[in-house]
Design an enzyme around this catalytic site. Sequence first.
Site, PDB file in Angstrom:
ATOM      1  N   ARG A  72      -9.265 116.455 -36.797  1.00 58.54           N
ATOM      2  CA  ARG A  72     -10.665 117.163 -36.668  1.00 58.54           C
ATOM      3  C   ARG A  72     -10.990 118.920 -37.050  1.00 58.54           C
ATOM      4  O   ARG A  72     -11.434 118.995 -38.210  1.00 58.54           O
ATOM      5  CB  ARG A  72     -11.332 117.207 -35.605  1.00 58.54           C
ATOM      6  CG  ARG A  72     -12.822 118.170 -35.843  1.00 58.54           C
ATOM      7  CD  ARG A  72     -13.935 117.374 -34.321  1.00 58.54           C
ATOM      8  NE  ARG A  72     -13.840 115.850 -34.697  1.00 58.54           N
ATOM      9  CZ  ARG A  72     -14.543 115.201 -33.727  1.00 58.54           C
ATOM     10  NH1 ARG A  72     -15.026 115.495 -32.842  1.00 58.54           N
ATOM     11  NH2 ARG A  72     -14.160 114.096 -33.909  1.00 58.54           N
ATOM     12  N   ALA A  74     -12.789 117.821 -25.698  1.00 58.85           N
ATOM     13  CA  ALA A  74     -12.772 119.509 -26.583  1.00 58.85           C
ATOM     14  C   ALA A  74     -11.761 119.498 -27.829  1.00 58.85           C
ATOM     15  O   ALA A  74     -11.763 120.301 -28.469  1.00 58.85           O
ATOM     16  CB  ALA A  74     -12.337 120.684 -25.552  1.00 58.85           C
ATOM     17  N   TYR A 118     -26.827 113.720 -37.168  1.00 57.80           N
ATOM     18  CA  TYR A 118     -25.714 113.179 -38.018  1.00 57.80           C
ATOM     19  C   TYR A 118     -25.038 112.761 -38.766  1.00 57.80           C
ATOM     20  O   TYR A 118     -26.052 111.804 -39.680  1.00 57.80           O
ATOM     21  CB  TYR A 118     -25.301 112.119 -36.976  1.00 57.80           C
ATOM     22  CG  TYR A 118     -25.005 112.958 -34.926  1.00 57.80           C
ATOM     23  CD1 TYR A 118     -26.033 114.524 -34.914  1.00 57.80           C
ATOM     24  CD2 TYR A 118     -24.596 112.317 -33.950  1.00 57.80           C
ATOM     25  CE1 TYR A 118     -25.426 114.714 -34.150  1.00 57.80           C
ATOM     26  CE2 TYR A 118     -24.556 112.327 -33.522  1.00 57.80           C
ATOM     27  CZ  TYR A 118     -25.055 113.719 -32.199  1.00 57.80           C
ATOM     28  OH  TYR A 118     -25.109 114.366 -31.111  1.00 57.80           O
TER      29      TYR A 118
END
Length: 336
Positions: A228, A209, A54
């Site tokens: 996002r 999701a 990450y």
Amino acid sequence: MEFRNLGRSGLRISAVSYGNWLTHGSQVEEDAALACVRQALDEGITTFDTADVYANTAAETVLGKALAGERREGLEIFTKVFWPTGPGAHNDHGLSRKHIMESIDGSLRRLGTDYVDLYQAHRYDHETPLEETMLAFADVVRAGKALYIGVSEWRAEEIRAAAELARELRVPLISNQPQYNMLWRVIEAEVVPTSEELGLSQIVWSPIAQGVLTGKYRPGQPPPAGSRATDEKGGAGMIERWMRDDVLTKVQELAPLADQAGLTLAQLAVAWTLQNPNVASAIIGASRPEQVTDNVKAAGVTLEADLLAAIDDVLGDVVERDPAKTQSPRRSEVLG
């Protein structure tokens, strides 16, 4: 906060956990990331999930800084290994003994801890013998660098083979970390029954999701600024699969059901995943502390059977259920 056992182990984790994929060290500035972790702690979250890949290791560093000074015995810290984190050389990825042994030391250093509670294989490695991988994980546990081991996005047959070796090596393999939400149910047919049989739980990622199940994305309209779906550092690519008008229309139709349950759409989505008895925890992420506060309210919620059926009726054929969608890349794909 509700707490659940992870697999058949004695380890108890918070039903809502906090993860920093696509946020810490990337989408969210460090001060905001630290504030989100502080809010998670204040809300009773004790389980924190990250991975060396990450933000190319930066996420582990930020999480370590955020948790510094906390009572270590009161936390469950998880990380993962598989994806490249170095310059992309031939041993910088996968589940070889070399990569696992070097990666766990790097993760511990960045996280500022002597051990992680759960060390997870981030994908299945088709090029490394499973025996080599499992022996390396067993040695990590015996060295006291991890207490338990898990996998992420493994198929049922891969989990079964790993569990057999784990029993022989007497090492606690207790979890799988798959994507799972109202729209993505590929684990239900094979992975969940296999895990129940073998004593593993699911720690699910993307329960909303990647924001689609909050209802903030509307069909025929551009995504909200700063969301996002507009993040070119990685978020937009990951959410693209859901940004279809047919999916977004169905999500909007869930709003009356959320109202009926006295929940926001995000809370309904997280609570939905936690109705599966094989799910020990749902991982939430956040770019703002108030998102943590909102999502954590899903812990301990019971959704009635008629509501669950109504959700299925609304979503219909936009739900993905094909078990074959769970797959791990080949080495050539990992390195691009």
